[in-house]
Design a protein around this motif. Sequence first.
Motif, PDB file in Angstrom:
ATOM      1  N   UNK A   1      37.629  32.580  51.981  1.00 20.29           N
ATOM      2  CA  UNK A   1      37.436  31.172  51.640  1.00 20.29           C
ATOM      3  C   UNK A   1      38.785  30.461  51.637  1.00 20.29           C
ATOM      4  N   UNK A   2      38.755  29.158  51.933  1.00 21.55           N
ATOM      5  CA  UNK A   2      39.967  28.343  51.888  1.00 21.55           C
ATOM      6  C   UNK A   2      40.278  27.951  50.443  1.00 21.55           C
ATOM      7  N   UNK A   3      41.467  27.432  50.236  1.00 24.45           N
ATOM      8  CA  UNK A   3      41.896  27.095  48.886  1.00 24.45           C
ATOM      9  C   UNK A   3      41.024  25.992  48.279  1.00 24.45           C
ATOM     10  N   UNK A   4      40.512  25.103  49.119  1.00 22.36           N
ATOM     11  CA  UNK A   4      39.637  24.052  48.608  1.00 22.36           C
ATOM     12  C   UNK A   4      38.355  24.630  48.031  1.00 22.36           C
ATOM     13  N   UNK A   5      37.793  25.607  48.710  1.00 23.47           N
ATOM     14  CA  UNK A   5      36.576  26.246  48.201  1.00 23.47           C
ATOM     15  C   UNK A   5      36.876  27.036  46.939  1.00 23.47           C
ATOM     16  N   UNK A   6      38.026  27.702  46.905  1.00 20.96           N
ATOM     17  CA  UNK A   6      38.441  28.425  45.703  1.00 20.96           C
ATOM     18  C   UNK A   6      38.538  27.465  44.521  1.00 20.96           C
ATOM     19  N   UNK A   7      39.090  26.288  44.783  1.00 24.83           N
ATOM     20  CA  UNK A   7      39.213  25.270  43.750  1.00 24.83           C
ATOM     21  C   UNK A   7      37.842  24.823  43.257  1.00 24.83           C
ATOM     22  N   UNK A   8      36.922  24.584  44.174  1.00 27.59           N
ATOM     23  CA  UNK A   8      35.578  24.134  43.794  1.00 27.59           C
ATOM     24  C   UNK A   8      34.837  25.204  42.995  1.00 27.59           C
ATOM     25  N   UNK A   9      34.985  26.450  43.385  1.00 23.08           N
ATOM     26  CA  UNK A   9      34.264  27.529  42.713  1.00 23.08           C
ATOM     27  C   UNK A   9      34.780  27.797  41.312  1.00 23.08           C
ATOM     28  N   UNK A  10      36.055  27.569  41.097  1.00 26.18           N
ATOM     29  CA  UNK A  10      36.651  27.913  39.799  1.00 26.18           C
ATOM     30  C   UNK A  10      36.916  26.704  38.918  1.00 26.18           C
ATOM     31  N   UNK A  20      50.118  28.572  39.970  1.00 24.62           N
ATOM     32  CA  UNK A  20      49.896  29.944  39.513  1.00 24.62           C
ATOM     33  C   UNK A  20      50.452  30.958  40.510  1.00 24.62           C
ATOM     34  N   UNK A  21      50.336  30.646  41.805  1.00 21.64           N
ATOM     35  CA  UNK A  21      50.893  31.534  42.829  1.00 21.64           C
ATOM     36  C   UNK A  21      52.414  31.575  42.705  1.00 21.64           C
ATOM     37  N   UNK A  22      53.034  30.394  42.541  1.00 27.08           N
ATOM     38  CA  UNK A  22      54.499  30.342  42.420  1.00 27.08           C
ATOM     39  C   UNK A  22      54.986  31.107  41.198  1.00 27.08           C
ATOM     40  N   UNK A  23      54.210  31.052  40.113  1.00 26.02           N
ATOM     41  CA  UNK A  23      54.606  31.713  38.869  1.00 26.02           C
ATOM     42  C   UNK A  23      54.289  33.206  38.877  1.00 26.02           C
ATOM     43  N   UNK A  24      53.671  33.684  39.931  1.00 20.38           N
ATOM     44  CA  UNK A  24      53.354  35.104  40.027  1.00 20.38           C
ATOM     45  C   UNK A  24      52.132  35.525  39.250  1.00 20.38           C
ATOM     46  N   UNK A  25      51.331  34.551  38.792  1.00 24.11           N
ATOM     47  CA  UNK A  25      50.113  34.874  38.048  1.00 24.11           C
ATOM     48  C   UNK A  25      48.945  35.173  38.978  1.00 24.11           C
ATOM     49  N   UNK A  26      48.963  34.569  40.158  1.00 23.54           N
ATOM     50  CA  UNK A  26      47.881  34.717  41.125  1.00 23.54           C
ATOM     51  C   UNK A  26      48.467  35.186  42.446  1.00 23.54           C
ATOM     52  N   UNK A  27      47.903  36.235  43.044  1.00 19.80           N
ATOM     53  CA  UNK A  27      48.427  36.681  44.349  1.00 19.80           C
ATOM     54  C   UNK A  27      48.248  35.595  45.403  1.00 19.80           C
ATOM     55  N   UNK A  28      49.177  35.532  46.323  1.00 27.58           N
ATOM     56  CA  UNK A  28      49.044  34.574  47.422  1.00 27.58           C
ATOM     57  C   UNK A  28      47.864  34.974  48.303  1.00 27.58           C
ATOM     58  N   UNK A  29      47.293  33.983  48.962  1.00 27.43           N
ATOM     59  CA  UNK A  29      46.193  34.266  49.870  1.00 27.43           C
ATOM     60  C   UNK A  29      46.683  34.954  51.144  1.00 27.43           C
ATOM     61  N   UNK A  30      45.742  35.493  51.898  1.00 28.65           N
ATOM     62  CA  UNK A  30      46.066  36.135  53.176  1.00 28.65           C
ATOM     63  C   UNK A  30      46.268  35.061  54.240  1.00 28.65           C
ATOM     64  N   UNK A  31      47.458  35.007  54.813  1.00 28.75           N
ATOM     65  CA  UNK A  31      47.743  33.987  55.815  1.00 28.75           C
ATOM     66  C   UNK A  31      46.872  34.189  57.057  1.00 28.75           C
ATOM     67  N   UNK A  32      46.193  33.106  57.467  1.00 29.12           N
ATOM     68  CA  UNK A  32      45.392  33.140  58.691  1.00 29.12           C
ATOM     69  C   UNK A  32      46.017  32.276  59.775  1.00 29.12           C
ATOM     70  N   UNK A  38      43.626  32.555  53.320  1.00 35.45           N
ATOM     71  CA  UNK A  38      42.260  32.902  52.941  1.00 35.45           C
ATOM     72  C   UNK A  38      42.270  33.593  51.578  1.00 35.45           C
ATOM     73  N   UNK A  39      41.284  33.280  50.767  1.00 38.44           N
ATOM     74  CA  UNK A  39      41.169  33.842  49.426  1.00 38.44           C
ATOM     75  C   UNK A  39      39.825  34.564  49.299  1.00 38.44           C
ATOM     76  N   UNK A  40      39.741  35.500  48.340  1.00 40.26           N
ATOM     77  CA  UNK A  40      38.513  36.270  48.203  1.00 40.26           C
ATOM     78  C   UNK A  40      38.066  36.326  46.739  1.00 40.26           C
ATOM     79  N   UNK A  41      37.090  37.202  46.464  1.00 38.05           N
ATOM     80  CA  UNK A  41      36.534  37.286  45.120  1.00 38.05           C
ATOM     81  C   UNK A  41      37.557  37.767  44.098  1.00 38.05           C
ATOM     82  N   UNK A  42      38.551  38.528  44.540  1.00 43.56           N
ATOM     83  CA  UNK A  42      39.594  38.961  43.608  1.00 43.56           C
ATOM     84  C   UNK A  42      40.357  37.762  43.063  1.00 43.56           C
ATOM     85  N   UNK A  43      40.565  36.748  43.916  1.00 48.41           N
ATOM     86  CA  UNK A  43      41.240  35.536  43.454  1.00 48.41           C
ATOM     87  C   UNK A  43      40.365  34.757  42.478  1.00 48.41           C
TER      88      UNK A  43
END
Length: 213
Positions: A1-10, A20-32, A38-43
């Motif tokens: 999923x794209x970051x926009x969808x991740x935002x909508x879901x959460x 959160x990614x910059x602060x090291x709290x959230x892993x960066x997404x997989x570059x496509x 791209x982000x997944x359910x772990x995010x």
Amino acid sequence: MRIGELSRRTGVSVPTIKYYVREGLLPAGQLTSPNQASYDEAHVRRLRLIRALLDVGGLSVAGIREVIEAVDDPEQPVHKMLGSVADQVVPQYGDGGEPGERLTAARKTVAGLIERRGWRSYPEAAAAEALAVALAALEDAGHGAFAVEVLDDYAAAAERVAQVDLDYVARNVVREELVESVVVGTVLGDAMFAALRRLAHIDASGRIFGPGD
């Protein structure tokens, strides 16, 4: 999923996710692509954990980072991990100065309680200090006898509630969900139990002090 969808879901805004990614709290997404990830359910799970720690637990970014490090360390036993999380969400008391006589005595009372009941805890735990502060405050208010007379009964009730809590937590198998359950259960569970206690007080007061039928 794209970051926009991740935002909508959460329900977490895109700028906050990037923070959160910059602060090291959230892993960066997989570059496509150079500008897409791209982000997944772990995010999704990690964002839920971060929001629970922040909004429910009231932790700072530094505190959240400590919890996340524990979650991400597979060598750390679940018991130790959950203990470190619980310590983070227990209120901290004291200014680091020398304790008064009543607090010193209360700490000894708490240490005795832990030993007497055979709890796998330790007097230096944040929860033990919070209990000692409460006992010292009761003594200051002239109700030290209250703690002496009911402390073990409270401890027995707490053991039963703790068992119910951990039975619920144990149904989760993902470490993030375990931690989220502890945070939400500790903070909101405390509020729920306090409300139940008040309701029980009303009932008991009516039975003991209310007018007879």
